[in-house]
Write an enzyme that holds these catalytic residues in place. Structure first.
Site, mmCIF file in Angstrom:
data_model
loop_
_atom_site.group_PDB
_atom_site.id
_atom_site.type_symbol
_atom_site.label_atom_id
_atom_site.label_comp_id
_atom_site.label_asym_id
_atom_site.label_seq_id
_atom_site.Cartn_x
_atom_site.Cartn_y
_atom_site.Cartn_z
ATOM 1 N N ASN A 1 0.860 -1.185 0.000
ATOM 2 C CA ASN A 1 0.000 0.000 0.000
ATOM 3 C C ASN A 1 0.897 1.236 0.000
ATOM 4 O O ASN A 1 1.343 1.702 1.044
ATOM 5 C CB ASN A 1 -0.920 -0.014 1.223
ATOM 6 C CG ASN A 1 -1.960 -1.100 1.139
ATOM 7 O OD1 ASN A 1 -2.933 -0.991 0.393
ATOM 8 N ND2 ASN A 1 -1.753 -2.177 1.894
ATOM 9 N N GLU A 2 1.167 1.730 -1.180
ATOM 10 C CA GLU A 2 2.099 2.837 -1.363
ATOM 11 C C GLU A 2 1.437 4.177 -0.997
ATOM 12 O O GLU A 2 0.220 4.239 -0.787
ATOM 13 C CB GLU A 2 2.567 2.870 -2.823
ATOM 14 C CG GLU A 2 3.344 1.645 -3.265
ATOM 15 C CD GLU A 2 4.771 1.607 -2.727
ATOM 16 O OE1 GLU A 2 5.071 2.333 -1.760
ATOM 17 O OE2 GLU A 2 5.581 0.845 -3.276
ATOM 18 N N PRO A 3 2.238 5.257 -0.884
ATOM 19 C CA PRO A 3 1.667 6.575 -0.608
ATOM 20 C C PRO A 3 0.504 6.895 -1.542
ATOM 21 O O PRO A 3 0.584 6.673 -2.755
ATOM 22 C CB PRO A 3 2.850 7.521 -0.840
ATOM 23 C CG PRO A 3 4.039 6.695 -0.471
ATOM 24 C CD PRO A 3 3.714 5.308 -0.940
ATOM 25 N N SER B 1 -2.496 5.526 -0.880
ATOM 26 C CA SER B 1 -3.479 4.471 -0.634
ATOM 27 C C SER B 1 -4.540 4.965 0.347
ATOM 28 O O SER B 1 -4.241 5.629 1.338
ATOM 29 C CB SER B 1 -2.796 3.224 -0.067
ATOM 30 O OG SER B 1 -1.916 2.657 -1.017
ATOM 31 N N THR C 1 10.396 2.138 -3.615
ATOM 32 C CA THR C 1 10.203 0.719 -3.310
ATOM 33 C C THR C 1 10.956 -0.149 -4.305
ATOM 34 O O THR C 1 11.598 -1.145 -3.941
ATOM 35 C CB THR C 1 8.704 0.375 -3.341
ATOM 36 O OG1 THR C 1 8.030 1.153 -2.356
ATOM 37 C CG2 THR C 1 8.468 -1.101 -3.070
#
Length: 645
Positions: A174-176, A178, A193
């Site tokens: 869940n990346e920035p 999300s 990432t």
């Protein structure tokens, strides 16, 4: 501190509240000396939960993570299964994520990771294992993700979710950006990432750009959440997560909303939390000399003043009124601190002969010392302390460099192919030659994730060995004082290494016993992304413990340097060795002899700069810090911390 034996899996733990020592923190956290101690506690809690569910004849539903953080947890669970009879027959698992596209057979798949580290070694039922499938057709992904959520719900929901955290603040993938209500879905990976994963894939170009991940809402529905973070690299994001506001830009901050979440950290990962970084802002302190040094350096940086310009008001306005009261006046505190820092500076890292050494970091006698410089990889010596290395040789000490590992996996296939072709051309049709054509054919036809042949590994190791010889010859070291241990733990041909063994320790102990050094320099930089530095340092510690009864060890001091990843903070430095402009240039040239590590660094971590640039910038930055504090202005400084073993 709660331990696993005090944790009840059927009740919730609230966040710590506004206690004085944690008043900046919004998530309950437990701090351990190292990752091993923390991992054992987490493994015990999981085992306790499994047994608790077994007693109630209920399934135990675990959400599991991949990456380096949980490996020791899985190792302990496997041990408990094999040695203590812990059964996993009632366990149902759901993994957080998987790269997309990714086949199960790929060595970089999380399917492979989980079976390698856990599932192949326990009695879990295969039908109870759920890992997102990276080979699902793209047009079927939406329904697949919905079904994954339904499967979790039908299993009764996640009783326990194990998490790591990425430098972007991601949990799962869940990346920035999300959303808190996000469910299982496909997501595009953040560039950071992918950079962090690049060493596992032999370059960022090979890292998938997408992944399937459980959503934030899926994670938050877990009854219990434990997030683990180890090492200095995670310190900044841990502070933002635990002390910052809830924001989708740092998805891990959503865990502040969970009533039963605990962060399990080592001291390095917790180091930026206010109660550790600047405890004087939290409450009263016990003012040791180390804490005084840390606080006064921080105060100089906060006020943009040199040490001798700090005033009583500066101390009072920045949470140090009790230090000021104990010290008597700003003047007295400032003079004392100025002298402490000044006494760390020396141009004689082996000690200056025929001088009063009471205020010098190293002893004057013996005037000519025997010195071992341990280098985990074949370039850490010149990257980390090339200038000091040169000074020790020029000042007449008997210096030995000991390369602990071959560093072979850090040589690219293209680089190895180039050398193989040169060798093949040179030896021609000589029947005695190594079959370089076989090596060339192997490299040209090497498949994805294929492990190098022994001949290729040997060639790559020789490339690094000869680069090392060239580099240290350049700064004046004799060939006979260059040693290669090729420690067995490293020689797997893969990124994943074996645990440190007795033979590794014995190799280190043997070279120490042979040389009987007065000084040992070793890499204390544990931010190396694949842990080689830590294993190498632990082998040195173990060897020193083994040899401690020997009489010659009473005269042996251990100095720790840091390398390509971090530098010591000013208050931690016990010896600061200034470098002239010419010595900076010499160090740069020595590093550049390691041509296989130039331009396309395979394991550069989260810093895109080449190693020589990092080293130069770091050394100049340390010199500037000393200058800003009001001490002498130098071109660059290499820093060391003495370790009492």
């Amino acid at each position: 501190m709660k331990t696993a034996l005090e944790i009840r899996p059927d009740i919730s733990y609230k966040s710590p509240g506004k206690f004085e020592e944690t008043r900046f923190e919004k998530i309950h956290n437990e701090i351990f000396k190292n990752s091993m101690e923390g991992s054992l506690i987490v493994a015990k809690e999981i085992a306790q939960l499994i047994k608790f569910k077994q007693e109630k004849n209920e399934p135990c539903v675990l959400g599991l993570a991949t990456g380096s953080s949980p490996i020791k947890v899985y190792e302990e669970l496997v041990r408990m299964h094999k040695e203590e009879g812990l059964s996993f027959k009632n366990v149902i698992t759901f993994n957080l994520d998987e790269y997309y596209p990714m086949t199960k057979e790929n060595n970089q798949s999380y399917f492979h990771f989980m079976h390698q580290h856990l599932f192949n070694h326990i009695d879990i039922k295969p039908e109870n294992i759920h890992i997102p499938d990276g080979s699902v057709a793209f047009e079927d992904l939406n329904q697949y993700c919905i079904d994954y959520e339904i499967n979790i719900k039908n299993a009764g929901g996640l009783d326990f979710q194990l998490l790591g955290i990425g430098r972007t603040g991601h949990v799962g993938f869940n990346e920035p950006g999300s959303h808190i209500n996000s469910g299982t879905r496909i997501i595009t990976l953040d560039h950071i990432t992918r950079v962090d994963a690049s060493s596992d894939f032999n370059g960022i170009d090979n890292v998938p750009k997408r992944a399937i991940t459980m959503g934030v809402s899926t994670i938050l529905r877990s009854k219990r959440i434990v997030l683990m973070a180890w090492g200095q690299n995670k310190a900044d994001v841990i502070k933002r997560t635990i002390q910052g506001d809830i924001t989708s830009e740092v998805p891990a901050t959503f865990l502040q909303n969970h009533a039963n979440a605990t962060f399990v950290l080592d001291q390095a990962a917790a180091s930026e939390l206010t109660r550790f970084k600047t405890p004087w802002l939290v409450g009263e302190c016990i003012w040791t000399q180390e804490l005084k040094s840390k606080a006064i350096v921080w105060l100089c940086q906060q006020t943009n003043q040199s040490i001798l310009k700090l005033t009583d008001r500066d101390y009072n306005n920045n949470g140090m009124s009790d230090l000021l009261a104990a010290g008597g006046s700003a003047y007295d505190l400032n003079i004392n601190m100025f002298n402490v820092l000044q006494h760390t500076i020396t141009g004689w890292p082996g000690g200056k002969p025929n001088t009063d050494d009471s205020n010098r970091p190293e002893r004057a006698n013996p005037a000519q010392k025997r010195v071992i410089l341990f280098s985990p990889h074949p370039d850490d010596d010149v990257i980390s302390m090339g200038g000091t290395f040169s000074k020790l040789i020029k000042q007449g000490h008997e210096v030995h460099v000991v390369y602990q590992t071959s560093g072979n996996i850090a040589v690219t296939d293209d680089e190895a192919l180039k050398f193989a072709e040169v060798c093949n051309d040179f030896v021609g049709d000589d029947e005695r030659k190594v079959d370089f054509q076989a090596i060339i054919n192997f490299l040209k036809n090497k498949s994805e994730n294929q492990i190098d042949s022994l001949e290729v590994l040997k060639l790559k190791g020789l490339i690094r060995r000869r680069e090392s010889h060239a580099a240290v010859r350049y700064i004046g070291l004799k060939d006979e004082n260059t040693h290669f241990l090729d420690m067995p733990f490293y020689e797997t041909g893969q990124i994943k290494k074996n645990p440190m063994g007795t033979e590794d320790i014995n190799l280190v102990a043997t070279i120490i016993a042979k040389i009987k050094p007065h000084q040992i320099f070793a890499a204390g930089d544990l931010a190396d992304p694949h842990g080689t530095h830590e294993v190498c340092l632990n082998a040195i510690y173990a060897a020193l413990k083994k040899l401690k009864p020997e009489s010659y060890m009473k005269d042996c001091w251990l100095w720790l340097y840091r390398g390509a990843w971090h530098e010591w903070d000013v208050h931690e430095i016990d010896m600061a060795v200034p470098l002239s402009p010419d010595e900076v240039t010499l160090k740069r040239a020595a590093i550049l002899y390691h041509q296989s590590q130039k331009d396309r660094v395979m394991f550069q971590g989260n810093d895109s700069r080449e190693f020589w640039v990092r080293a130069e910038d770091r050394n100049k930055h340390t010199a500037k810090l000393y200058d800003d504090l009001g001490l002498a202005e130098y071109e660059a400084i290499e820093a060391f911390k003495r370790f009492e073993y």
